[in-house]
Enzyme design. Structure first.
Site, PDB file in Angstrom:
ATOM      1  CB  SER A 101      10.214  -2.319   2.036  1.00  0.00           C
ATOM      2  OG  SER A 101      10.223  -2.523   3.427  1.00  0.00           O
ATOM      3  CG  ASP A 160       4.540   1.796   5.248  1.00  0.00           C
ATOM      4  OD1 ASP A 160       4.821   1.730   4.054  1.00  0.00           O
ATOM      5  OD2 ASP A 160       4.963   0.981   6.094  1.00  0.00           O
ATOM      6  CG  HIS A 184       5.296  -2.028   3.435  1.00  0.00           C
ATOM      7  ND1 HIS A 184       5.887  -0.830   3.793  1.00  0.00           N
ATOM      8  CD2 HIS A 184       6.296  -2.934   3.357  1.00  0.00           C
ATOM      9  CE1 HIS A 184       7.187  -1.024   3.926  1.00  0.00           C
ATOM     10  NE2 HIS A 184       7.468  -2.281   3.657  1.00  0.00           N
TER      11      HIS A 184
END
Length: 384
Positions: free
Chosen positions: A165, A262, A330
């Site tokens: 991330s 995502d 994610h």
């Protein structure tokens, strides 16, 4: 196969917990978390054939783009080591179990804690007479590297800089810099997991993420630390915070692991709350099965935008790798379920762990792109 299943079961019962290390010398560099606390990492030592190999994983956790949100962040684990767990579970790519992480289990594995709110890239300070905030991500990165070099990183044979991330974005931002700290004959590569944040308009045609990043870059003094070749090439140099613009200037071999759908980008970039004031997307956001045909078309358009942004890399990068699946997820490298398990996601029958390992060790070219949703039955679709 039974033995492998047993080891997966044991892993879930006995997680590997690794203690935090504070960087005591960080203050000499002016390297502080948002609230002024010392930066930190967790190190689990390698052994055997992996004793001189290093894997560094940037922690993720979003960003803050204004004083108010950064002050709020400074009072949480996202902005201060004071509020962080002192022990972290190492799983997935950080696991020390050979059957759960066959290529990296015996490496020195480091989790770099995230407490600056700008993907380890800012260098500024805010003080208005009452409130004080340190935007020192770039110095935090340097202080942690300097702390690890004498612990063995300085004589690494192999190294992989990774992150998830906001940490995956940090991998893009620091990849070539990382290479510069290591021996010239070391094999150094980088991996971004869910860090390929797209410069796209939201469903209201606003540049929501672009303006958010612009504010963040201005507040935290990031622009000076962006890739100079990239910033010189663009009319809007701040765009070099986006991986799609900086990627072609990255010299170090790179692997891009991302979902084409995502979840973070779906919820915050494509359909941010500001673009869906009446909540038409609420059900779709919670479960893709609840999306109507028009919403699915918009999501397929987002996937197309991502693949277009990656096309040059896909076609022309000889040392690069990629795994773009069609799961609503994610971050897929730190969780054992998605990294390597009996039912973990696959593209062309390859798990993420296999794809990354094949690419890192040069066993075969690894550029995997999944078919469009909802074709992939191996997805876990981890919405949230």
């Amino acid at each position: 196969m039974l033995l492998v299943h047993d080891s997966w079961r044991v892993s879930s019962e006995e997680p590997l917990l690794v203690r935090m290390t504070l960087v005591r010398n960080a203050s000499a560099l002016g390297a502080y978390c948002l609230d002024g606390s010392l930066p930190a990492y967790h190190l689990h030592r390698g052994f055997g054939a992996g004793a001189r190999n290093w894997l560094l994983q940037f922690e993720g956790g979003g960003w803050c783009d204004n004083v108010e949100s950064c002050l709020e962040r400074a009072r949480t684990r996202r902005g201060s080591t004071r509020y962080m767990n002192k022990w972290e579970v190492f799983s997935g790519i950080l696991s020390n179990n050979a059957s759960l992480n066959p290529d990296f289990y015996n490496w020195n594995r480091v989790k770099i804690r995230y407490c600056d709110g700008a993907s380890f890239s800012g260098d500024a300070k805010f003080y208005n007479g009452t409130a004080l905030l340190y935007f020192r991500g770039q110095r935090i990165w340097k202080s942690i590297i300097l702390d690890l070099l004498p612990k063995g990183l300085g004589s690494a044979k192999k190294a992989l800089l990774s992150g998830c991330s906001a940490g995956g974005l940090a991998s893009f931002l620091h990849c070539d810099n990382f290479t510069g700290y290591l021996p010239y004959n070391a094999s150094v590569k980088c991996l971004s997991d869910a860090g390929f944040f797209l410069d796209v308009r939201d469903i209201s045609l606003n540049h929501t993420i672009r303006s958010f990043y612009n504010d963040l870059i201005s507040l935290q003094g990031v622009e000076q630390n962006l890739d100079k070749n990239c910033t010189r090439s663009l009319y809007f140099p701040k765009l070099c915070f986006f991986p799609q613009y900086m990627l072609k200037f990255t010299r170090t071999p790179f692997f891009i692991l991302n979902s084409a759908y995502d979840v973070y980008q779906f919820h915050h970039i494509l359909v941010p709350p500001s673009a869906d004031l009446h909540g038409h997307w609420n059900h779709c956001k919670l479960n893709p099965v609840a999306c109507d045909a028009a919403q699915i078309n918009i999501l397929q358009g987002f996937r197309k935008d991502m693949l277009n942004a990656l096309m040059f890399f896909f076609k022309y990068s000889r040392r690069g790798g990629m795994f773009i699946n069609s799961c609503f997820a994610h971050c897929q490298s730190e969780s054992q379920d998605t990294w390597l398990a009996v039912d973990s996601p696959r593209v062309h029958n390859k798990t993420i762990a296999e794809a990354v390992g094949n690419w890192y060790f040069g066993r075969r070219v690894t550029k995997e792109i999944d078919c469009t949703y909802p074709c992939d039955s191996t997805c876990h679709n981890l919405i949230g």
